[in-house]
Write a protein that holds these residues in place. Structure first.
Motif, PDB file in Angstrom:
ATOM      1  N   PHE A  93      -2.388  -2.303   4.578  1.00  0.00           N
ATOM      2  CA  PHE A  93      -1.232  -3.046   4.065  1.00  0.00           C
ATOM      3  C   PHE A  93      -0.333  -3.579   5.183  1.00  0.00           C
ATOM      4  O   PHE A  93       0.636  -4.287   4.898  1.00  0.00           O
ATOM      5  CB  PHE A  93      -0.400  -2.154   3.142  1.00  0.00           C
TER       6      PHE A  93
ATOM      7  N   ALA B  60       0.701  -5.996   7.882  1.00  0.00           N
ATOM      8  CA  ALA B  60       0.445  -7.370   8.327  1.00  0.00           C
ATOM      9  C   ALA B  60       1.011  -7.639   9.714  1.00  0.00           C
ATOM     10  O   ALA B  60       0.961  -8.775  10.199  1.00  0.00           O
ATOM     11  CB  ALA B  60       1.044  -8.356   7.333  1.00  0.00           C
TER      12      ALA B  60
ATOM     13  N   LYS C 249     -13.540  -4.061   0.030  1.00  0.00           N
ATOM     14  CA  LYS C 249     -12.136  -4.494   0.013  1.00  0.00           C
ATOM     15  C   LYS C 249     -11.605  -4.540  -1.411  1.00  0.00           C
ATOM     16  O   LYS C 249     -10.475  -4.103  -1.676  1.00  0.00           O
ATOM     17  CB  LYS C 249     -12.000  -5.858   0.683  1.00  0.00           C
ATOM     18  N   GLN C 250     -12.403  -5.044  -2.332  1.00  0.00           N
ATOM     19  CA  GLN C 250     -11.972  -5.110  -3.732  1.00  0.00           C
ATOM     20  C   GLN C 250     -11.741  -3.722  -4.312  1.00  0.00           C
ATOM     21  O   GLN C 250     -10.854  -3.526  -5.147  1.00  0.00           O
ATOM     22  CB  GLN C 250     -12.991  -5.884  -4.569  1.00  0.00           C
TER      23      GLN C 250
ATOM     24  N   VAL D 120      -8.346  -2.799  -3.104  1.00  0.00           N
ATOM     25  CA  VAL D 120      -7.360  -3.569  -3.880  1.00  0.00           C
ATOM     26  C   VAL D 120      -7.150  -2.940  -5.259  1.00  0.00           C
ATOM     27  O   VAL D 120      -6.015  -2.780  -5.719  1.00  0.00           O
ATOM     28  CB  VAL D 120      -7.829  -5.038  -4.021  1.00  0.00           C
TER      29      VAL D 120
ATOM     30  N   PRO E 204      -3.065  -1.331  -6.741  1.00  0.00           N
ATOM     31  CA  PRO E 204      -2.688  -2.597  -7.388  1.00  0.00           C
ATOM     32  C   PRO E 204      -1.269  -3.065  -7.080  1.00  0.00           C
ATOM     33  O   PRO E 204      -0.973  -4.262  -7.198  1.00  0.00           O
ATOM     34  CB  PRO E 204      -2.860  -2.301  -8.878  1.00  0.00           C
TER      35      PRO E 204
ATOM     36  N   GLN F   6       0.165  -2.917  -4.136  1.00  0.00           N
ATOM     37  CA  GLN F   6       0.309  -3.288  -2.732  1.00  0.00           C
ATOM     38  C   GLN F   6      -0.687  -4.395  -2.377  1.00  0.00           C
ATOM     39  O   GLN F   6      -1.683  -4.596  -3.062  1.00  0.00           O
ATOM     40  CB  GLN F   6       0.092  -2.062  -1.834  1.00  0.00           C
ATOM     41  N   THR F   7      -0.420  -5.078  -1.264  1.00  0.00           N
ATOM     42  CA  THR F   7      -1.278  -6.181  -0.833  1.00  0.00           C
ATOM     43  C   THR F   7      -2.156  -5.752   0.326  1.00  0.00           C
ATOM     44  O   THR F   7      -1.647  -5.347   1.380  1.00  0.00           O
ATOM     45  CB  THR F   7      -0.427  -7.394  -0.397  1.00  0.00           C
ATOM     46  N   VAL F   8      -3.445  -5.821   0.127  1.00  0.00           N
ATOM     47  CA  VAL F   8      -4.397  -5.502   1.194  1.00  0.00           C
ATOM     48  C   VAL F   8      -4.544  -6.739   2.065  1.00  0.00           C
ATOM     49  O   VAL F   8      -5.000  -7.789   1.606  1.00  0.00           O
ATOM     50  CB  VAL F   8      -5.762  -5.087   0.611  1.00  0.00           C
ATOM     51  N   VAL F   9      -4.154  -6.616   3.339  1.00  0.00           N
ATOM     52  CA  VAL F   9      -4.107  -7.785   4.218  1.00  0.00           C
ATOM     53  C   VAL F   9      -5.285  -7.855   5.198  1.00  0.00           C
ATOM     54  O   VAL F   9      -5.424  -8.838   5.921  1.00  0.00           O
ATOM     55  CB  VAL F   9      -2.781  -7.820   5.012  1.00  0.00           C
ATOM     56  N   THR F  10      -6.111  -6.841   5.234  1.00  0.00           N
ATOM     57  CA  THR F  10      -7.243  -6.809   6.163  1.00  0.00           C
ATOM     58  C   THR F  10      -8.238  -7.920   5.819  1.00  0.00           C
ATOM     59  O   THR F  10      -8.814  -7.912   4.730  1.00  0.00           O
ATOM     60  CB  THR F  10      -7.958  -5.442   6.102  1.00  0.00           C
TER      61      THR F  10
END
Length: 199
Positions: free
Chosen positions: A101, A103, A133-134, A137, A141, A143-147
């Motif tokens: 998370f 960035a 990655k999904q 995710v 739910p 939070q934003t996965v930025v990788t």
């Protein structure tokens, strides 16, 4: 069997084992912030043969740690035996050792070169990386996965007078342990992943 024959046979078997080992190996390239930590985390994973610290992802040729590595990620090239550990298992281990998370970098290390990323070499790796990655995710739910998942480019190992970065955790265990603790890496990993962490 005399000693000369025994020694020759032994050397031949070692050579054969070495070639067989190399023939069965595959590679994964991952970025997860400090490559000292990534090297340490992955060399402890069963089935991993070697982990090399370096740079990738940028356009500058022959980047250096103390010189110009703009656009590159600190990354590791992992050589592994697919008969002992799968690419999927490599990915699973990767996620549990990063903050997906962040960035701005990883843990106490901030800046573009410390961002996390998965570098894929082919369609199969991309498919597995996207699926992994999904799964993260779906697990988080709110939070934003930025990788990102990026195509593999040239990997530049750290070398020359900067080669002390290779196996840093082995060669400088006290400094490495102090750095890792002060960086808050393991406490943050535990906060994210709970009992799933590998430390």
């Amino acid at each position: 069997m005399n000693k000369l024959v025994a020694l020759t046979l032994s050397a031949s078997l070692l050579l054969f084992a070495s070639f067989s080992h190399a023939a069965n190996s595959e590679k994964a390239v991952l970025a997860g912030g400090c490559f000292w930590c990534m090297e340490s985390d992955f060399e402890k994973l069963e089935g991993v043969i070697d982990v090399v610290s370096g740079f990738t992802g940028g356009k500058i040729k022959n980047p250096t740690y103390n010189g110009d590595h703009q656009g590159h990620y600190e990354a590791v090239e992992i050589t592994y035996d697919p008969n002992r550990v799968s690419y999927q298992a490599i990915l699973d281990h990767f996620w549990l050792n990063i903050d997906p998370f962040d960035a701005t970098g990883q843990f106490c290390d901030k800046g573009p070169s410390y961002l996390s990323a998965i570098f894929v070499a082919n369609a199969h790796q991309r498919q597995l990386a996207e699926q992994s990655k999904q799964a993260v995710v779906a697990q988080f739910p709110a939070q934003t996965v930025v990788t990102p998942i990026l195509p593999t480019g040239t990997f530049y190992p750290i070398k020359g007078n900067e080669s002390y970065h290779q196996d840093y955790y082995k060669n400088n265990p006290i400094r490495y342990t102090a750095y890792r603790w002060n960086c808050g890496r393991d406490s943050r990993l535990k906060q994210i992943w709970g009992g799933k962490t590998t430390h």
